[in-house]
Design an enzyme around this catalytic site. Sequence first.
Site, PDB file in Angstrom:
ATOM      1  N   ASP A 136       3.810   9.189  -4.379  1.00 23.21           N
ATOM      2  CA  ASP A 136       3.761   8.132  -3.366  1.00 23.21           C
ATOM      3  C   ASP A 136       3.031   6.881  -3.871  1.00 23.21           C
ATOM      4  O   ASP A 136       2.187   6.964  -4.762  1.00 23.21           O
ATOM      5  CB  ASP A 136       2.984   8.617  -2.132  1.00 23.21           C
ATOM      6  CG  ASP A 136       3.762   9.650  -1.346  1.00 23.21           C
ATOM      7  OD1 ASP A 136       4.789  10.153  -1.848  1.00 23.21           O
ATOM      8  OD2 ASP A 136       3.330   9.960  -0.216  1.00 23.21           O
ATOM      9  N   ASP A 137       3.331   5.781  -3.208  1.00 19.84           N
ATOM     10  CA  ASP A 137       2.585   4.504  -3.300  1.00 19.84           C
ATOM     11  C   ASP A 137       2.974   3.610  -4.468  1.00 19.84           C
ATOM     12  O   ASP A 137       2.462   2.504  -4.577  1.00 19.84           O
ATOM     13  CB  ASP A 137       1.058   4.708  -3.324  1.00 19.84           C
ATOM     14  CG  ASP A 137       0.544   5.322  -2.029  1.00 19.84           C
ATOM     15  OD1 ASP A 137       1.345   5.509  -1.097  1.00 19.84           O
ATOM     16  OD2 ASP A 137      -0.663   5.604  -1.946  1.00 19.84           O
ATOM     17  N   HIS A 187       8.823   4.713   1.318  1.00 21.44           N
ATOM     18  CA  HIS A 187       7.448   4.924   1.800  1.00 21.44           C
ATOM     19  C   HIS A 187       7.004   3.721   2.647  1.00 21.44           C
ATOM     20  O   HIS A 187       5.825   3.388   2.682  1.00 21.44           O
ATOM     21  CB  HIS A 187       6.515   5.141   0.601  1.00 21.44           C
ATOM     22  CG  HIS A 187       5.196   5.764   0.944  1.00 21.44           C
ATOM     23  ND1 HIS A 187       5.023   6.733   1.899  1.00 21.44           N
ATOM     24  CD2 HIS A 187       3.949   5.543   0.432  1.00 21.44           C
ATOM     25  CE1 HIS A 187       3.746   7.069   1.967  1.00 21.44           C
ATOM     26  NE2 HIS A 187       3.071   6.369   1.093  1.00 21.44           N
ATOM     27  N   HIS A 191       3.152   0.033   3.945  1.00 21.58           N
ATOM     28  CA  HIS A 191       2.241   1.178   4.035  1.00 21.58           C
ATOM     29  C   HIS A 191       1.331   1.108   5.248  1.00 21.58           C
ATOM     30  O   HIS A 191       0.109   1.266   5.154  1.00 21.58           O
ATOM     31  CB  HIS A 191       1.400   1.288   2.758  1.00 21.58           C
ATOM     32  CG  HIS A 191       0.911   2.684   2.480  1.00 21.58           C
ATOM     33  ND1 HIS A 191      -0.180   3.214   3.134  1.00 21.58           N
ATOM     34  CD2 HIS A 191       1.348   3.642   1.653  1.00 21.58           C
ATOM     35  CE1 HIS A 191      -0.393   4.442   2.691  1.00 21.58           C
ATOM     36  NE2 HIS A 191       0.535   4.722   1.789  1.00 21.58           N
ATOM     37  N   HIS A 278       0.171  10.887  -6.300  1.00 19.44           N
ATOM     38  CA  HIS A 278       0.274   9.427  -6.205  1.00 19.44           C
ATOM     39  C   HIS A 278       0.409   8.831  -7.604  1.00 19.44           C
ATOM     40  O   HIS A 278      -0.455   9.099  -8.447  1.00 19.44           O
ATOM     41  CB  HIS A 278      -0.954   8.865  -5.491  1.00 19.44           C
ATOM     42  CG  HIS A 278      -1.068   9.334  -4.078  1.00 19.44           C
ATOM     43  ND1 HIS A 278      -1.587  10.557  -3.750  1.00 19.44           N
ATOM     44  CD2 HIS A 278      -0.671   8.758  -2.917  1.00 19.44           C
ATOM     45  CE1 HIS A 278      -1.537  10.709  -2.429  1.00 19.44           C
ATOM     46  NE2 HIS A 278      -0.976   9.635  -1.904  1.00 19.44           N
TER      47      HIS A 278
HETATM   48 NI    NI Z   1       0.947   6.498   0.721  1.00 22.92          NI
END
Ligand code: NI
Length: 326
Positions: A136-137, A187, A191, A278
């Site tokens: 993620d991210d 995602h 965010h 991440h």
């Molecule tokens: Ni995230």
Amino acid sequence: MQRDIRNKYKRISKVQLKKLRRKRWRATFIFSIRVMLVMTVLMGCVPFFVFGKELAGSSASGPASEIIASPTETDPNQETEPIHTIPETKQETETASDKQEQLESAAPTEAPQDGEAKKQPSFIDPSKPMIAFTFDDGPYTKVDGRILNVLENHGGRATFFVVGSRVGDYKETLKRIYDSGSEIGNHTYSHKNLQKLDAGSIVSQVEATNDAVEAVIGQRPKLVRVPYGAYRGQVSDAVRYPMIQWNVDTRDWESKNKDAVLNSILSNAKDGNIILMHDLYPSTAEAFEEAIPLLIERGFQLVTVSELYASKGIPLEAGNVYFNVK
Ligand code: NI
């Protein structure tokens, strides 16, 4: 009488002379002040003529300076540091400092197929254990490059849930993820906790990300991972895609410790698991590099989320939440 007049003239001319001198002196003084002012202005401008915009950017302060200073895309070696790092469960400030970016290795291009990944897997054996790693991210070249190297070396794939606002800065990395057969998920654009947004904002957070991804790879992500795992309330109605959670949280953003992350991966390696990581931290890449050869040795297949559910014969439906396959 005559004498008086002469004296008078003399007196007057002396006074006039004084006045004249005073006037001249004042004029000279004002002139030199003006010259000094013009010189000062010119001197002040010289650096701008020489350095132009860069100077304006570096001397500014506050949020505007960040905008001016933020690099633009095109060169993958000059991609930005992570802008946020808002991990899944807790706010945190990003401290990544190493600016050295990995070189992109362009994968050969093929005609895009319909679906989540460009290259379909050569073969997934449903009778053998499989794990879906999720990152993620990102995107973030420095870490993604290492993750993709490991995956490519071991014939594995993963799912990358990207933040829409980052996509434009990491186009080459996004293409590489896609070309390598891994899956790109959504995602959201910035965010945010979707539970705190109205339905319209949720839709635009999701669709703006799909637009950004499609602009780069020509395909729209099919899966959403909501930030902070916040899928409750009106979120499941507004997100018109399957929402992918996880059942193993390595908490890599918290420890930023290779051994801790590695231990979490190895002790939770089980068929059907979805592992949360991440792609912002070098320690995450390090742990992944060590874990993968060991998992391959144990017979695990590294699959995307879509592959995991397809292999297990479980349909992924819009608005539903998925944690793992038991
Ligand atoms: Ni995230």
